[in-house]
Design a protein around this motif. Structure first.
Motif, PDB file in Angstrom:
ATOM      1  N   LYS A 259      20.881  24.272  26.164  1.00 25.19           N
ATOM      2  CA  LYS A 259      19.997  24.051  27.034  1.00 25.19           C
ATOM      3  C   LYS A 259      19.022  23.930  26.448  1.00 25.19           C
ATOM      4  CE  LYS A 259      17.637  25.695  31.448  1.00 25.19           C
ATOM      5  NZ  LYS A 259      18.185  26.915  32.429  1.00 25.19           N
ATOM      6  N   GLU A 260      18.393  24.470  24.977  1.00 21.35           N
ATOM      7  CA  GLU A 260      16.965  23.335  24.746  1.00 21.35           C
ATOM      8  C   GLU A 260      17.611  22.124  23.862  1.00 21.35           C
ATOM      9  OE1 GLU A 260      14.299  26.052  24.595  1.00 21.35           O
ATOM     10  OE2 GLU A 260      15.246  27.009  25.619  1.00 21.35           O
ATOM     11  N   ASN A 261      18.549  22.195  23.263  1.00 23.38           N
ATOM     12  CA  ASN A 261      18.780  21.040  22.153  1.00 23.38           C
ATOM     13  C   ASN A 261      20.083  20.102  22.764  1.00 23.38           C
ATOM     14  OD1 ASN A 261      20.908  22.147  21.638  1.00 23.38           O
ATOM     15  ND2 ASN A 261      19.892  22.598  19.159  1.00 23.38           N
ATOM     16  N   GLY A 262      20.622  20.144  24.182  1.00 23.11           N
ATOM     17  CA  GLY A 262      21.497  19.587  24.347  1.00 23.11           C
ATOM     18  C   GLY A 262      23.081  19.660  22.989  1.00 23.11           C
ATOM     19  N   ALA A 263      22.974  20.325  22.130  1.00 26.90           N
ATOM     20  CA  ALA A 263      23.996  20.045  21.418  1.00 26.90           C
ATOM     21  C   ALA A 263      25.444  20.844  21.750  1.00 26.90           C
ATOM     22  CB  ALA A 263      23.493  20.903  20.236  1.00 26.90           C
ATOM     23  N   GLY A 264      26.590  19.907  21.784  1.00 25.60           N
ATOM     24  CA  GLY A 264      27.727  20.687  22.066  1.00 25.60           C
ATOM     25  C   GLY A 264      28.506  21.900  21.530  1.00 25.60           C
ATOM     26  N   VAL A 265      28.687  22.994  22.688  1.00 26.47           N
ATOM     27  CA  VAL A 265      29.107  23.717  22.296  1.00 26.47           C
ATOM     28  C   VAL A 265      30.474  24.667  22.262  1.00 26.47           C
ATOM     29  CG1 VAL A 265      28.714  26.591  22.942  1.00 26.47           C
ATOM     30  CG2 VAL A 265      26.756  24.896  22.330  1.00 26.47           C
ATOM     31  N   GLN A 266      31.176  24.825  21.875  1.00 27.71           N
ATOM     32  CA  GLN A 266      32.764  25.417  21.767  1.00 27.71           C
ATOM     33  C   GLN A 266      32.860  26.413  22.426  1.00 27.71           C
ATOM     34  OE1 GLN A 266      35.509  25.017  19.460  1.00 27.71           O
ATOM     35  NE2 GLN A 266      37.453  24.718  20.568  1.00 27.71           N
ATOM     36  N   PRO A 267      32.443  27.095  23.390  1.00 31.71           N
ATOM     37  CA  PRO A 267      32.705  28.832  24.007  1.00 31.71           C
ATOM     38  C   PRO A 267      34.075  29.514  23.484  1.00 31.71           C
ATOM     39  CG  PRO A 267      32.930  27.923  25.446  1.00 31.71           C
ATOM     40  CD  PRO A 267      32.626  26.212  24.755  1.00 31.71           C
ATOM     41  N   HIS A 268      33.433  31.063  23.242  1.00 35.44           N
ATOM     42  CA  HIS A 268      34.642  31.812  23.391  1.00 35.44           C
ATOM     43  C   HIS A 268      35.891  31.761  24.218  1.00 35.44           C
ATOM     44  CE1 HIS A 268      37.050  35.470  22.084  1.00 35.44           C
ATOM     45  NE2 HIS A 268      36.551  35.784  23.474  1.00 35.44           N
ATOM     46  N   GLN A 269      35.239  31.512  25.594  1.00 35.24           N
ATOM     47  CA  GLN A 269      36.621  30.854  26.979  1.00 35.24           C
ATOM     48  C   GLN A 269      35.584  30.490  27.814  1.00 35.24           C
ATOM     49  OE1 GLN A 269      37.799  35.264  27.808  1.00 35.24           O
ATOM     50  NE2 GLN A 269      35.331  35.723  28.595  1.00 35.24           N
ATOM     51  N   ALA A 270      36.004  29.790  28.592  1.00 34.98           N
ATOM     52  CA  ALA A 270      36.250  29.117  29.659  1.00 34.98           C
ATOM     53  C   ALA A 270      36.891  28.878  31.223  1.00 34.98           C
ATOM     54  CB  ALA A 270      35.471  27.781  29.402  1.00 34.98           C
ATOM     55  N   PHE A 271      36.488  28.741  32.135  1.00 32.53           N
ATOM     56  CA  PHE A 271      37.656  28.885  33.248  1.00 32.53           C
ATOM     57  C   PHE A 271      37.094  28.953  34.312  1.00 32.53           C
ATOM     58  CE2 PHE A 271      36.971  33.409  32.157  1.00 32.53           C
ATOM     59  CZ  PHE A 271      36.852  34.463  33.162  1.00 32.53           C
ATOM     60  N   LEU A 272      38.224  28.489  34.987  1.00 32.22           N
ATOM     61  CA  LEU A 272      37.515  28.663  36.484  1.00 32.22           C
ATOM     62  C   LEU A 272      38.493  29.790  37.117  1.00 32.22           C
ATOM     63  CD1 LEU A 272      37.940  24.368  37.279  1.00 32.22           C
ATOM     64  CD2 LEU A 272      36.015  25.627  36.931  1.00 32.22           C
ATOM     65  N   ARG A 273      37.518  30.167  38.326  1.00 38.25           N
ATOM     66  CA  ARG A 273      37.927  30.910  39.081  1.00 38.25           C
ATOM     67  C   ARG A 273      38.195  30.297  41.003  1.00 38.25           C
ATOM     68  NH1 ARG A 273      34.584  36.002  41.961  1.00 38.25           N
ATOM     69  NH2 ARG A 273      36.186  37.019  42.582  1.00 38.25           N
ATOM     70  N   PHE A 274      38.932  30.522  41.429  1.00 33.98           N
ATOM     71  CA  PHE A 274      39.032  30.252  42.534  1.00 33.98           C
ATOM     72  C   PHE A 274      39.240  31.694  44.005  1.00 33.98           C
ATOM     73  CE2 PHE A 274      41.391  27.344  40.060  1.00 33.98           C
ATOM     74  CZ  PHE A 274      41.252  25.663  40.225  1.00 33.98           C
ATOM     75  N   TYR A 275      38.764  32.025  44.360  1.00 30.41           N
ATOM     76  CA  TYR A 275      38.114  32.250  45.158  1.00 30.41           C
ATOM     77  C   TYR A 275      38.282  32.306  47.205  1.00 30.41           C
ATOM     78  CZ  TYR A 275      36.388  36.493  47.269  1.00 30.41           C
ATOM     79  OH  TYR A 275      35.885  38.076  48.054  1.00 30.41           O
TER      80      TYR A 275
ATOM     81  N   ASP B 276      42.068  36.072  44.249  1.00 23.99           N
ATOM     82  CA  ASP B 276      41.974  34.898  43.740  1.00 23.99           C
ATOM     83  C   ASP B 276      42.371  34.580  41.935  1.00 23.99           C
ATOM     84  OD1 ASP B 276      41.613  37.588  42.524  1.00 23.99           O
ATOM     85  OD2 ASP B 276      39.082  36.899  41.447  1.00 23.99           O
ATOM     86  N   GLY B 277      41.779  33.552  41.468  1.00 25.89           N
ATOM     87  CA  GLY B 277      42.982  32.972  40.692  1.00 25.89           C
ATOM     88  C   GLY B 277      41.757  32.381  39.488  1.00 25.89           C
ATOM     89  N   VAL B 278      42.361  32.884  38.161  1.00 23.63           N
ATOM     90  CA  VAL B 278      41.420  31.870  37.682  1.00 23.63           C
ATOM     91  C   VAL B 278      42.426  31.412  36.664  1.00 23.63           C
ATOM     92  CG1 VAL B 278      39.841  34.067  36.752  1.00 23.63           C
ATOM     93  CG2 VAL B 278      42.200  34.101  35.946  1.00 23.63           C
ATOM     94  N   GLN B 279      41.857  30.125  35.578  1.00 23.77           N
ATOM     95  CA  GLN B 279      42.502  29.213  35.285  1.00 23.77           C
ATOM     96  C   GLN B 279      41.591  28.293  34.209  1.00 23.77           C
ATOM     97  OE1 GLN B 279      45.581  27.163  35.529  1.00 23.77           O
ATOM     98  NE2 GLN B 279      45.450  26.260  34.181  1.00 23.77           N
ATOM     99  N   PRO B 280      41.920  28.850  32.768  1.00 21.90           N
ATOM    100  CA  PRO B 280      41.637  29.023  31.370  1.00 21.90           C
ATOM    101  C   PRO B 280      41.215  26.778  31.656  1.00 21.90           C
ATOM    102  CG  PRO B 280      43.466  30.032  31.222  1.00 21.90           C
ATOM    103  CD  PRO B 280      43.305  29.398  32.208  1.00 21.90           C
TER     104      PRO B 280
ATOM    105  N   ALA C 143      50.898  18.888  44.480  1.00 14.93           N
ATOM    106  CA  ALA C 143      52.307  18.104  43.495  1.00 14.93           C
ATOM    107  C   ALA C 143      53.126  19.374  43.308  1.00 14.93           C
ATOM    108  CB  ALA C 143      52.824  16.938  44.179  1.00 14.93           C
ATOM    109  N   ARG C 144      52.207  19.957  42.298  1.00 11.83           N
ATOM    110  CA  ARG C 144      52.950  21.054  41.334  1.00 11.83           C
ATOM    111  C   ARG C 144      51.621  21.877  41.382  1.00 11.83           C
ATOM    112  NH1 ARG C 144      54.365  16.201  38.905  1.00 11.83           N
ATOM    113  NH2 ARG C 144      52.639  16.158  37.595  1.00 11.83           N
ATOM    114  N   PRO C 145      50.604  22.846  42.348  1.00 10.60           N
ATOM    115  CA  PRO C 145      49.802  23.532  41.971  1.00 10.60           C
ATOM    116  C   PRO C 145      49.839  24.461  40.756  1.00 10.60           C
ATOM    117  CG  PRO C 145      51.438  23.559  43.927  1.00 10.60           C
ATOM    118  CD  PRO C 145      51.916  22.569  43.598  1.00 10.60           C
ATOM    119  N   PRO C 146      48.951  25.090  40.083  1.00 10.67           N
ATOM    120  CA  PRO C 146      49.244  26.193  39.188  1.00 10.67           C
ATOM    121  C   PRO C 146      49.716  27.232  39.863  1.00 10.67           C
ATOM    122  CG  PRO C 146      47.200  25.228  39.100  1.00 10.67           C
ATOM    123  CD  PRO C 146      47.605  24.553  39.993  1.00 10.67           C
ATOM    124  N   ARG C 147      49.232  28.848  38.901  1.00 11.11           N
ATOM    125  CA  ARG C 147      50.292  29.367  39.338  1.00 11.11           C
ATOM    126  C   ARG C 147      49.263  30.187  39.669  1.00 11.11           C
ATOM    127  NH1 ARG C 147      55.496  31.612  39.095  1.00 11.11           N
ATOM    128  NH2 ARG C 147      56.885  30.211  38.000  1.00 11.11           N
TER     129      ARG C 147
END
Length: 276
Positions: free
Chosen positions: A69-85, A92-96, A112-116
């Motif tokens: 947030k401070e300097n705008g540098a790109g970051v690769q986090p430890h984990q990131a996923f979407l949650r559908f609730y 609910d379900g999570v998708q990495p 047409a091919r929804p994820p599990r």
């Protein structure tokens, strides 16, 4: 030395707290199977967009970049996923999501091919989509993206062996009635029949009354003891023994009875001759 360590720790805590994450250029796009773009909007943190509705063949694409947030540098986090609730059913379900070293990420949802990871939905379901980001050196980030409306899930095809796991009828046992004891008279009659051989034996002994002391000689007592052993064996058979055991033990006693009986008969014969 202690003061310098304290300064370093405070500086580390301050830098960790300051290293907050944010999203740059988040947007979503809805397109049809032939590539026609139906909807494309940026995702605002201040105003949630109207619900995004997908058809059975539509494709949803989400793109963003995770930066400091401070300097705008790109970051690769430890984990990131979407949650559908689904707040109606509670499912609910999570998708990495794979994030590049520059912090850029893309996600595609093809109906047409929804994820599990997509939870089951009903015609009235609305899925709340949120992005959750975790990092060892940054403050965790959670962003509510938008509400998603997808076609209702198809019913799950029953498994061929599903019927085997349904509740089965209760097993009912039919017990035989309790064994009835014979009348006392019948029991007495058979008791007399069992003891009859001993009555006969005592009668034969009475004929040798002049020589009764000789009945306890070593040549006669073994035979009498063998007869008593037969009676004990039959009594034990009535209590616990099996037929095979009785036949085995009885065969052994029979051999002993033959040998001792022959000796006893010879001795009795001598006694009878002596009494004449």
């Amino acid at each position: 030395m202690k003061s310098s360590i304290l300064v370093v720790l405070l500086g580390f805590v301050a830098s960790t707290y300051a290293a907050a994450l944010t999203l740059q250029s988040p947007k979503f796009t809805v397109s049809s199977p032939n590539g026609e773009q139906k909807r494309s909007e940026p995702i605002s943190f201040t105003k949630k967009p109207s619900p995004v509705q997908l058809g059975p063949q539509d494709v949803l694409r989400i793109s963003f970049q995770i930066t400091e947030k401070e300097n705008g540098a790109g970051v690769q986090p430890h984990q990131a996923f979407l949650r559908f609730y689904d707040d109606i059913s509670g499912e609910d379900g999570v998708q990495p999501i794979r994030v590049a070293t520059s912090g850029k990420a893309k996600f595609e949802l093809n109906m047409a091919r929804p994820p599990r990871s997509l939870p089951p939905t009903s015609p009235d379901s609305t899925l709340k989509v949120s992005l959750i980001v975790g990092s060892f050196v940054h403050t965790p980030l959670t962003v509510d993206l938008f509400d998603l409306i997808v076609p209702a899930s198809q019913p799950v095809a029953p498994h061929p062996e599903e019927v085997r796991y349904h509740p089965q009828p209760a097993i009912e046992h039919t017990f035989r009635p309790e064994q009835k004891t014979p009348p006392a008279f019948i029991s007495a009659v058979f008791s007399v029949l069992v003891l009859a051989p001993w009555v006969v034996l005592v009668g034969l002994w009475s004929q040798l009354s002049p020589k009764v002391p000789h009945l306890f000689s070593p040549k006669i007592v073994p035979f009498t003891a063998t007869l008593g052993a037969f009676e004990v064996l039959l009594f034990l058979y009535w209590l616990d023994l099996k037929l095979g055991q009785v036949l085995l033990y009885g065969a052994g006693l029979g051999i002993v009875a033959v040998l001792t009986g022959k000796t006893a008969l010879v001795q009795v014969g001598k006694l009878r001759k002596g009494s004449i």
